[in-house]
Design a protein around this motif. Structure first.
Motif, PDB file in Angstrom:
ATOM      1  N   ALA A  18       0.837  -1.207   0.000  1.00 56.85           N
ATOM      2  CA  ALA A  18       0.000   0.000   0.000  1.00 56.85           C
ATOM      3  C   ALA A  18       0.872   1.257   0.000  1.00 56.85           C
ATOM      4  CB  ALA A  18      -0.935  -0.005   1.206  1.00 56.85           C
ATOM      5  N   VAL A  19       1.957   1.219   0.764  1.00 54.12           N
ATOM      6  CA  VAL A  19       2.845   2.387   0.832  1.00 54.12           C
ATOM      7  C   VAL A  19       3.547   2.585  -0.511  1.00 54.12           C
ATOM      8  CG1 VAL A  19       4.949   3.299   1.893  1.00 54.12           C
ATOM      9  CG2 VAL A  19       3.175   2.285   3.315  1.00 54.12           C
ATOM     10  N   ARG A  20       4.020   1.481  -1.110  1.00 53.37           N
ATOM     11  CA  ARG A  20       4.742   1.605  -2.381  1.00 53.37           C
ATOM     12  C   ARG A  20       3.819   2.011  -3.523  1.00 53.37           C
ATOM     13  NH1 ARG A  20       8.220  -3.002  -0.906  1.00 53.37           N
ATOM     14  NH2 ARG A  20       6.652  -4.319  -1.829  1.00 53.37           N
ATOM     15  N   GLN A  21       2.596   1.431  -3.534  1.00 55.62           N
ATOM     16  CA  GLN A  21       1.679   1.654  -4.654  1.00 55.62           C
ATOM     17  C   GLN A  21       0.901   2.955  -4.553  1.00 55.62           C
ATOM     18  OE1 GLN A  21       0.123  -2.579  -4.976  1.00 55.62           O
ATOM     19  NE2 GLN A  21      -1.369  -1.404  -6.169  1.00 55.62           N
ATOM     20  N   GLY A  22       0.578   3.360  -3.343  1.00 54.58           N
ATOM     21  CA  GLY A  22      -0.229   4.570  -3.170  1.00 54.58           C
ATOM     22  C   GLY A  22      -1.695   4.311  -3.424  1.00 54.58           C
ATOM     23  N   LEU A  23      -2.032   4.090  -4.692  1.00 57.16           N
ATOM     24  CA  LEU A  23      -3.427   3.883  -5.085  1.00 57.16           C
ATOM     25  C   LEU A  23      -3.624   2.492  -5.638  1.00 57.16           C
ATOM     26  CD1 LEU A  23      -4.237   7.171  -7.020  1.00 57.16           C
ATOM     27  CD2 LEU A  23      -5.548   6.281  -5.096  1.00 57.16           C
ATOM     28  N   GLY A  24      -4.868   1.997  -5.546  1.00 50.08           N
ATOM     29  CA  GLY A  24      -5.209   0.716  -6.146  1.00 50.08           C
ATOM     30  C   GLY A  24      -5.796   0.897  -7.540  1.00 50.08           C
ATOM     31  N   LYS A  25      -6.372  -0.203  -8.045  1.00 48.91           N
ATOM     32  CA  LYS A  25      -6.978  -0.221  -9.382  1.00 48.91           C
ATOM     33  C   LYS A  25      -8.048   0.870  -9.495  1.00 48.91           C
ATOM     34  CE  LYS A  25      -9.442  -3.865 -10.648  1.00 48.91           C
ATOM     35  NZ  LYS A  25      -9.793  -5.273 -10.723  1.00 48.91           N
ATOM     36  N   ASP A  26      -8.154   1.496 -10.664  1.00 47.19           N
ATOM     37  CA  ASP A  26      -9.147   2.566 -10.904  1.00 47.19           C
ATOM     38  C   ASP A  26      -9.012   3.710  -9.904  1.00 47.19           C
ATOM     39  OD1 ASP A  26     -10.297   1.317 -13.053  1.00 47.19           O
ATOM     40  OD2 ASP A  26     -11.924   0.401 -11.874  1.00 47.19           O
ATOM     41  N   GLN A  27      -7.780   4.008  -9.479  1.00 49.38           N
ATOM     42  CA  GLN A  27      -7.559   5.088  -8.513  1.00 49.38           C
ATOM     43  C   GLN A  27      -8.275   4.842  -7.184  1.00 49.38           C
ATOM     44  OE1 GLN A  27      -5.775   8.123  -9.875  1.00 49.38           O
ATOM     45  NE2 GLN A  27      -5.397   6.556 -11.393  1.00 49.38           N
ATOM     46  N   GLY A  28      -8.572   3.578  -6.863  1.00 48.80           N
ATOM     47  CA  GLY A  28      -9.263   3.280  -5.608  1.00 48.80           C
ATOM     48  C   GLY A  28      -8.342   3.468  -4.409  1.00 48.80           C
ATOM     49  N   LEU A  29      -8.928   3.908  -3.287  1.00 46.88           N
ATOM     50  CA  LEU A  29      -8.145   4.153  -2.070  1.00 46.88           C
ATOM     51  C   LEU A  29      -8.040   2.883  -1.242  1.00 46.88           C
ATOM     52  CD1 LEU A  29      -9.965   7.442  -0.988  1.00 46.88           C
ATOM     53  CD2 LEU A  29      -7.763   7.272  -2.151  1.00 46.88           C
ATOM     54  N   PHE A  30      -6.884   2.675  -0.623  1.00 43.26           N
ATOM     55  CA  PHE A  30      -6.732   1.527   0.273  1.00 43.26           C
ATOM     56  C   PHE A  30      -7.297   1.859   1.655  1.00 43.26           C
ATOM     57  CE2 PHE A  30      -3.130   0.498  -2.691  1.00 43.26           C
ATOM     58  CZ  PHE A  30      -3.758  -0.615  -3.246  1.00 43.26           C
ATOM     59  N   PHE A  31      -7.886   0.839   2.282  1.00 45.19           N
ATOM     60  CA  PHE A  31      -8.501   1.020   3.606  1.00 45.19           C
ATOM     61  C   PHE A  31      -8.192  -0.217   4.458  1.00 45.19           C
ATOM     62  CE2 PHE A  31     -11.836   1.327   6.752  1.00 45.19           C
ATOM     63  CZ  PHE A  31     -11.913   2.686   6.959  1.00 45.19           C
ATOM     64  N   PRO A  32      -7.858  -0.009   5.755  1.00 45.15           N
ATOM     65  CA  PRO A  32      -7.489  -1.157   6.593  1.00 45.15           C
ATOM     66  C   PRO A  32      -8.645  -2.144   6.753  1.00 45.15           C
ATOM     67  CG  PRO A  32      -7.073   0.942   7.726  1.00 45.15           C
ATOM     68  CD  PRO A  32      -7.784   1.273   6.463  1.00 45.15           C
ATOM     69  N   GLU A  33      -8.300  -3.442   6.654  1.00 44.23           N
ATOM     70  CA  GLU A  33      -9.314  -4.474   6.793  1.00 44.23           C
ATOM     71  C   GLU A  33      -9.818  -4.554   8.239  1.00 44.23           C
ATOM     72  OE1 GLU A  33      -9.292  -8.772   4.912  1.00 44.23           O
ATOM     73  OE2 GLU A  33      -8.082  -8.693   6.725  1.00 44.23           O
ATOM     74  N   ILE A  34      -8.889  -4.413   9.177  1.00 45.94           N
ATOM     75  CA  ILE A  34      -9.267  -4.479  10.595  1.00 45.94           C
ATOM     76  C   ILE A  34      -9.029  -3.114  11.239  1.00 45.94           C
ATOM     77  CG2 ILE A  34      -8.676  -5.490  12.842  1.00 45.94           C
ATOM     78  CD1 ILE A  34      -7.880  -8.024  11.286  1.00 45.94           C
ATOM     79  N   LEU A  35     -10.046  -2.628  11.968  1.00 40.88           N
ATOM     80  CA  LEU A  35      -9.864  -1.394  12.741  1.00 40.88           C
ATOM     81  C   LEU A  35      -9.791  -1.813  14.204  1.00 40.88           C
ATOM     82  CD1 LEU A  35     -12.602   0.771  10.978  1.00 40.88           C
ATOM     83  CD2 LEU A  35     -10.132   1.087  10.760  1.00 40.88           C
ATOM     84  N   PRO A  36      -8.569  -1.933  14.749  1.00 43.86           N
ATOM     85  CA  PRO A  36      -8.470  -2.449  16.114  1.00 43.86           C
ATOM     86  C   PRO A  36      -9.084  -1.488  17.130  1.00 43.86           C
ATOM     87  CG  PRO A  36      -6.334  -1.639  15.359  1.00 43.86           C
ATOM     88  CD  PRO A  36      -7.278  -1.516  14.199  1.00 43.86           C
ATOM     89  N   LYS A  37      -9.469  -2.010  18.296  1.00 45.00           N
ATOM     90  CA  LYS A  37      -9.883  -1.159  19.423  1.00 45.00           C
ATOM     91  C   LYS A  37      -8.771  -1.227  20.461  1.00 45.00           C
ATOM     92  CE  LYS A  37     -14.346  -0.216  18.357  1.00 45.00           C
ATOM     93  NZ  LYS A  37     -14.115   0.563  17.141  1.00 45.00           N
ATOM     94  N   LEU A  38      -8.264  -0.057  20.844  1.00 49.22           N
ATOM     95  CA  LEU A  38      -7.202  -0.034  21.844  1.00 49.22           C
ATOM     96  C   LEU A  38      -7.846   0.004  23.225  1.00 49.22           C
ATOM     97  CD1 LEU A  38      -4.915   2.610  20.088  1.00 49.22           C
ATOM     98  CD2 LEU A  38      -4.811   0.128  19.916  1.00 49.22           C
ATOM     99  N   ASP A  39      -7.410  -0.911  24.131  1.00 50.19           N
ATOM    100  CA  ASP A  39      -8.075  -0.962  25.439  1.00 50.19           C
ATOM    101  C   ASP A  39      -7.241  -0.293  26.528  1.00 50.19           C
ATOM    102  OD1 ASP A  39      -6.065  -2.739  25.631  1.00 50.19           O
ATOM    103  OD2 ASP A  39      -7.327  -4.539  25.749  1.00 50.19           O
ATOM    104  N   ASN A  40      -6.127   0.359  26.104  1.00 53.05           N
ATOM    105  CA  ASN A  40      -5.249   0.986  27.096  1.00 53.05           C
ATOM    106  C   ASN A  40      -5.109   2.490  26.833  1.00 53.05           C
ATOM    107  OD1 ASN A  40      -3.959   0.573  24.662  1.00 53.05           O
ATOM    108  ND2 ASN A  40      -1.954   0.204  25.574  1.00 53.05           N
ATOM    109  N   ILE A  41      -6.241   3.144  26.528  1.00 55.01           N
ATOM    110  CA  ILE A  41      -6.189   4.554  26.134  1.00 55.01           C
ATOM    111  C   ILE A  41      -5.540   5.424  27.227  1.00 55.01           C
ATOM    112  CG2 ILE A  41      -7.580   6.578  25.535  1.00 55.01           C
ATOM    113  CD1 ILE A  41      -7.646   4.623  23.285  1.00 55.01           C
ATOM    114  N   ASP A  42      -5.932   5.241  28.496  1.00 56.83           N
ATOM    115  CA  ASP A  42      -5.375   6.087  29.561  1.00 56.83           C
ATOM    116  C   ASP A  42      -3.863   5.919  29.676  1.00 56.83           C
ATOM    117  OD1 ASP A  42      -7.734   7.255  30.181  1.00 56.83           O
ATOM    118  OD2 ASP A  42      -8.244   5.836  31.790  1.00 56.83           O
ATOM    119  N   GLU A  43      -3.447   4.676  29.546  1.00 60.18           N
ATOM    120  CA  GLU A  43      -2.016   4.382  29.605  1.00 60.18           C
ATOM    121  C   GLU A  43      -1.297   5.074  28.435  1.00 60.18           C
ATOM    122  OE1 GLU A  43       0.228   0.250  29.006  1.00 60.18           O
ATOM    123  OE2 GLU A  43      -1.644   0.100  30.187  1.00 60.18           O
TER     124      GLU A  43
END
Ligand SMILES: *Cc1c(COP(=O)(O)O)cnc(C)c1O
Length: 424
Positions: A18-43
């Motif tokens: 994704a970093v090397r290519q920048g854009l996907g087919k048809d100028q499509g934008l890359f998006f993360p498959e997993i959006l993690p939830k961080l459980d240590n926000i205060d820390e």
């Protein structure tokens, strides 16, 4: 880290691709498959900027890069602070302009450069880009001195401000700048011809390092955490963040930060007269008008190219677009806002002033507001001097380059000449 192309979800890449290519087919934008939830926000909020950013980006990118490599990239990219300044009792400014080119794009640009270096091992890369001013400066400074990476920046001769030219055409080393005898569109056409030339592309490892690269967004997530970390603990609830928006990369990063678990109640998408998004959020109709020139010219965008990522985030989190606040300011209103802020003792520039004013007008009593200051006032010295009737001194970073000799080459608007130049 796995990413998919929003336009063609079957196209999947890892972080390096994704970093090397920048854009996907048809100028499509890359998006993360997993959006993690961080459980240590205060820390996380208790950590210093670099350490915290290493923890956050480590959690998102995963083990694809060795920890050591990622940590070094972040340490090399984030070499300046993002202070939070109090403007009124419940409104704070997040100053993102303390980097080498005095604009928030230093965060994304510098991390992208480091990330590209990290995923390219020893392959030679040539970054080729056209600029009408500011992006060129951020790219030049971000890649300056990096091994195995050559940078060539084209700009229209005589058509950018002398100060802008000095900021990125005085570096030397691996940064070559070329004044093209033509206009900005000619420069862009030359870049496009170069990318269309397969033999050239492969020989010199052409890469565009463009503004929709996922690595930029990842870097920008980090300063939203830095903002909240600097707020007194009792002010961290009911938090509203106003983002001066053009291509909507900055807002996308803020929304990812919220999705990770950062306690932000809502965002305000603040624009100038190029208000496609505020009108869309009101009416449900996507109707871009022709782009108009404004005082906040870095936001003169009527077809924001990160918008599909914003919509994807809302969909993935099951948020509703009605939760996104928005609004626009005309140039006269922007001038009023700058004056009002100056009277409060805070010197700003047009982009930040728009974000401030939208926040001030929409904030309710028990909310705390943060607005993003995306550029140093001196970057918009002509406007600021006129509107506030002052003579702003140049900050050291600009003044230093202003005194250095120009190192640019001059070139006719001719692809054959550029091709030889690139192969040299
Ligand atoms: C690029 C830029 C913006 C707009 O940011 P987006 O991420 O494109 O929405 C705002 N202010 C300044 C000074 C900029 O350079």
């Amino acid at each position: 880290m796995n990413l998919y192309n929003i336009k063609h979800p079957e196209e999947q890449v890892n972080f390096a691709q994704a970093v090397r290519q920048g854009l996907g087919k048809d100028q499509g934008l890359f998006f993360p498959e997993i959006l993690p939830k961080l459980d240590n926000i205060d820390e996380l909020l208790a950590m210093p900027l670099v350490e915290r950013s290493q923890a956050i980006l480590g959690a998102i990118i995963g083990d694809e890069l060795p920890k050591e490599t990622l940590n070094t990239a972040i340490k090399n990219a984030f070499t300046f602070p993002a202070p939070l300044e109090k403007v009124t009792d419940n409104i704070y400014a997040l100053e993102l302009f303390h980097g080498p080119t005095l604009a928030f794009k230093d965060f994304g640009g510098r991390f992208m450069a480091q990330a590209l270096k990290a995923v390219s091992s020893d392959q030679k890369i040539t970054i080729l880009t056209a600029t009408s001013g500011d992006t060129g400066a951020a790219v030049a400074h971000a890649f300056y001195g990096l091994e195995n990476i050559e940078v060539v920046i084209l700009y229209p001769k005589g058509k950018i401000s002398p100060l802008q030219e000095k900021l990125f055409c005085t570096l030397g080393k691996n940064i070559r700048t070329v004044a093209i005898k033509g206009d900005f569109d000619d420069c862009q056409a030359l870049v496009k011809q170069a990318f269309d030339d397969k033999a050239l592309r492969e020989t010199i490892g052409l890469n565009s390092a463009n503004s929709i690269n996922i690595s930029r967004l990842l870097a920008q997530i980090c300063y939203y955490f830095e903002a909240v970390a600097q707020l007194p603990k009792e002010k961290r609830n009911n938090l509203v963040v106003s983002v001066p928006s053009g291509n909507f990369g900055n807002l996308t990063a803020g929304l990812i930060a919220k999705s990770l678990g950062l306690p932000i109640k809502r965002f305000i998408a603040s624009t100038n007269a190029n208000d496609t998004v505020p009108r869309y959020l009101q009416s449900g109709l996507w109707q871009p008008n022709p782009t108009v020139a404004t005082l906040s010219n870095a936001m003169d965008v009527s077809r924001p190219n990160n918008w599909p990522r914003v919509e994807e985030l809302f969909k993935r989190n099951q948020w509703h677009l009605s939760e996104l606040s928005s609004g626009m300011l005309t140039d006269p209103q922007t001038e009023q806002a700058l004056n009002a802020m100056n009277n409060l003792g805070y010197l700003c520039e047009p982009h930040g002033a728009i974000a401030y004013q939208m926040l001030a007008s929409q904030l309710t009593k028990n909310e705390t507001g943060i607005f993003l200051c995306t550029a140093h006032p001196a970057k918009f010295k002509e406007s600021v001097d006129r509107i506030l009737d002052m003579d702003l001194p140049l900050p050291d970073a600009l003044d230093k380059h202003n005194k250095m000799p120009l190192l640019s080459d001059e070139m006719d608007n001719d692809f054959a000449i550029l091709r030889d130049y690139l192969l040299k």
